[in-house]
Design a protein around this motif. Sequence first.
Motif, PDB file in Angstrom:
ATOM      1  N   GLY A  50      14.232  10.729 -16.459  1.00 49.55           N
ATOM      2  CA  GLY A  50      14.796  10.839 -15.118  1.00 49.55           C
ATOM      3  C   GLY A  50      14.472  12.151 -14.426  1.00 49.55           C
ATOM      4  N   PHE A  51      13.988  13.137 -15.186  1.00 46.85           N
ATOM      5  CA  PHE A  51      13.846  14.474 -14.598  1.00 46.85           C
ATOM      6  C   PHE A  51      12.482  15.095 -14.882  1.00 46.85           C
ATOM      7  CE2 PHE A  51      18.243  13.362 -15.017  1.00 46.85           C
ATOM      8  CZ  PHE A  51      18.722  13.629 -13.739  1.00 46.85           C
ATOM      9  N   SER A  52      11.479  14.221 -14.947  1.00 46.41           N
ATOM     10  CA  SER A  52      10.096  14.686 -15.029  1.00 46.41           C
ATOM     11  C   SER A  52       9.477  14.499 -13.634  1.00 46.41           C
ATOM     12  CB  SER A  52       9.352  13.875 -16.094  1.00 46.41           C
ATOM     13  OG  SER A  52       9.579  12.508 -15.904  1.00 46.41           O
ATOM     14  N   PRO A  53       8.233  14.948 -13.425  1.00 46.80           N
ATOM     15  CA  PRO A  53       7.674  14.911 -12.052  1.00 46.80           C
ATOM     16  C   PRO A  53       7.678  13.520 -11.412  1.00 46.80           C
ATOM     17  CG  PRO A  53       6.321  16.307 -13.448  1.00 46.80           C
ATOM     18  CD  PRO A  53       7.340  15.666 -14.357  1.00 46.80           C
ATOM     19  N   GLU A 100       0.841  -1.208   0.000  1.00 47.32           N
ATOM     20  CA  GLU A 100       0.000   0.000   0.000  1.00 47.32           C
ATOM     21  C   GLU A 100       0.874   1.254   0.000  1.00 47.32           C
ATOM     22  OE1 GLU A 100      -3.664  -2.071   2.528  1.00 47.32           O
ATOM     23  OE2 GLU A 100      -2.665  -0.303   3.351  1.00 47.32           O
ATOM     24  N   ARG A 101       1.904   1.241   0.834  1.00 51.15           N
ATOM     25  CA  ARG A 101       2.785   2.413   0.932  1.00 51.15           C
ATOM     26  C   ARG A 101       3.568   2.612  -0.371  1.00 51.15           C
ATOM     27  NH1 ARG A 101       7.445   0.760   4.391  1.00 51.15           N
ATOM     28  NH2 ARG A 101       8.046  -0.051   2.358  1.00 51.15           N
ATOM     29  N   ASP A 102       4.129   1.517  -0.909  1.00 55.19           N
ATOM     30  CA  ASP A 102       5.050   1.649  -2.050  1.00 55.19           C
ATOM     31  C   ASP A 102       4.335   1.906  -3.375  1.00 55.19           C
ATOM     32  OD1 ASP A 102       7.045   1.180  -0.247  1.00 55.19           O
ATOM     33  OD2 ASP A 102       7.490  -0.864  -0.913  1.00 55.19           O
ATOM     34  N   GLY A 103       3.085   1.469  -3.485  1.00 52.86           N
ATOM     35  CA  GLY A 103       2.405   1.600  -4.770  1.00 52.86           C
ATOM     36  C   GLY A 103       1.413   2.753  -4.838  1.00 52.86           C
ATOM     37  N   PHE A 104       1.067   3.325  -3.669  1.00 51.57           N
ATOM     38  CA  PHE A 104      -0.021   4.293  -3.680  1.00 51.57           C
ATOM     39  C   PHE A 104       0.345   5.567  -2.920  1.00 51.57           C
ATOM     40  CE2 PHE A 104      -1.604   0.132  -4.608  1.00 51.57           C
ATOM     41  CZ  PHE A 104      -2.355   0.366  -5.747  1.00 51.57           C
ATOM     42  N   SER A 105       1.630   5.924  -2.982  1.00 52.19           N
ATOM     43  CA  SER A 105       2.080   7.205  -2.451  1.00 52.19           C
ATOM     44  C   SER A 105       2.303   8.136  -3.661  1.00 52.19           C
ATOM     45  CB  SER A 105       3.366   7.009  -1.638  1.00 52.19           C
ATOM     46  OG  SER A 105       4.285   6.235  -2.376  1.00 52.19           O
ATOM     47  N   PRO A 106       2.640   9.414  -3.427  1.00 58.57           N
ATOM     48  CA  PRO A 106       2.712  10.352  -4.567  1.00 58.57           C
ATOM     49  C   PRO A 106       3.673   9.919  -5.684  1.00 58.57           C
ATOM     50  CG  PRO A 106       2.682  11.559  -2.498  1.00 58.57           C
ATOM     51  CD  PRO A 106       2.775  10.098  -2.138  1.00 58.57           C
ATOM     52  N   ASN A 107       4.800   9.292  -5.337  1.00 56.16           N
ATOM     53  CA  ASN A 107       5.730   8.850  -6.383  1.00 56.16           C
ATOM     54  C   ASN A 107       5.902   7.335  -6.272  1.00 56.16           C
ATOM     55  OD1 ASN A 107       7.655   8.621  -8.330  1.00 56.16           O
ATOM     56  ND2 ASN A 107       9.137  10.010  -7.387  1.00 56.16           N
TER      57      ASN A 107
END
Lengths: 139, 139
Positions: B44-47, A41-48
Amino acid sequence: MHFKVRAAAKEDCKDISRMIMELAVYENMPDQVKTSHEDLERDGFSPNPFYECLIAEVPDEHKTKDGKGIGTGLMAKVAQVGVEKQCVRLQLSVLDWNKPSLDFYIAKGAEDLTAKEGWHFLRFHGQTLDTLAKEAPKD
Amino acid sequence: MHFKVRAAAKEDCKDISRMIMELAVYENMPDQVKTSHEDLERDGFSPNPFYECLIAEVPDEHKTKDGKGIGTGLMAKVAQVGVEKQCVRLQLSVLDWNKPSLDFYIAKGAEDLTAKEGWHFLRFHGQTLDTLAKEAPKD
């Protein structure tokens, strides 16, 4: 038959976790699974997110172990997502005794780079990973 | 000796591209490089970047092919970044004839999973990747 391939949602992580363990049991290495559904959940559904995942939704009456094109559908969707993102390679690793999977991927056009070019697959984990990390030069 | 390991910047992509080609030439597969420095800048340097990269900055007087701990420093920093992000594995692939690299990784504690567990490395690319992508089920 009808089935749908869709992007995984956070709510799927318990099922994904279960399927990771089912695969590991098939591969005779259940003790290697260290990832919990909370990690997923943490690794797949955080902002990046670290990963993306696809889910095949299969009607109950088709839930058998016979081939129904579901495996091909999942693989093909992964390829499609990759091509759309301008990826030029789709790579995966398979155990040499897993003949059904090897045959499946080869039939779909994959090259066995271990057999053809001699690539070996290496891993640091556990203590060796921690020890290596501690050798990092100071910033 | 002094050297610094730092995160790559967009301005490094021309040098990264050159080093990818130098590695491919060493591996006897320069024709496999399809990635331009523009691709590296975009990916590598996009959001939501596809990769991260570390650069070793080495003073001119130390630019020889002798071991100076720079390779270990880079590997160790990769491990450190991974551990900080709660990764549990650091994986890489090496050609079987690349004995110096294999010896280096094994000496640092890596396990050769191809030799030990029989993992093979498979790849779809070019026409086989496009063909597979076209088999994807409709949304």
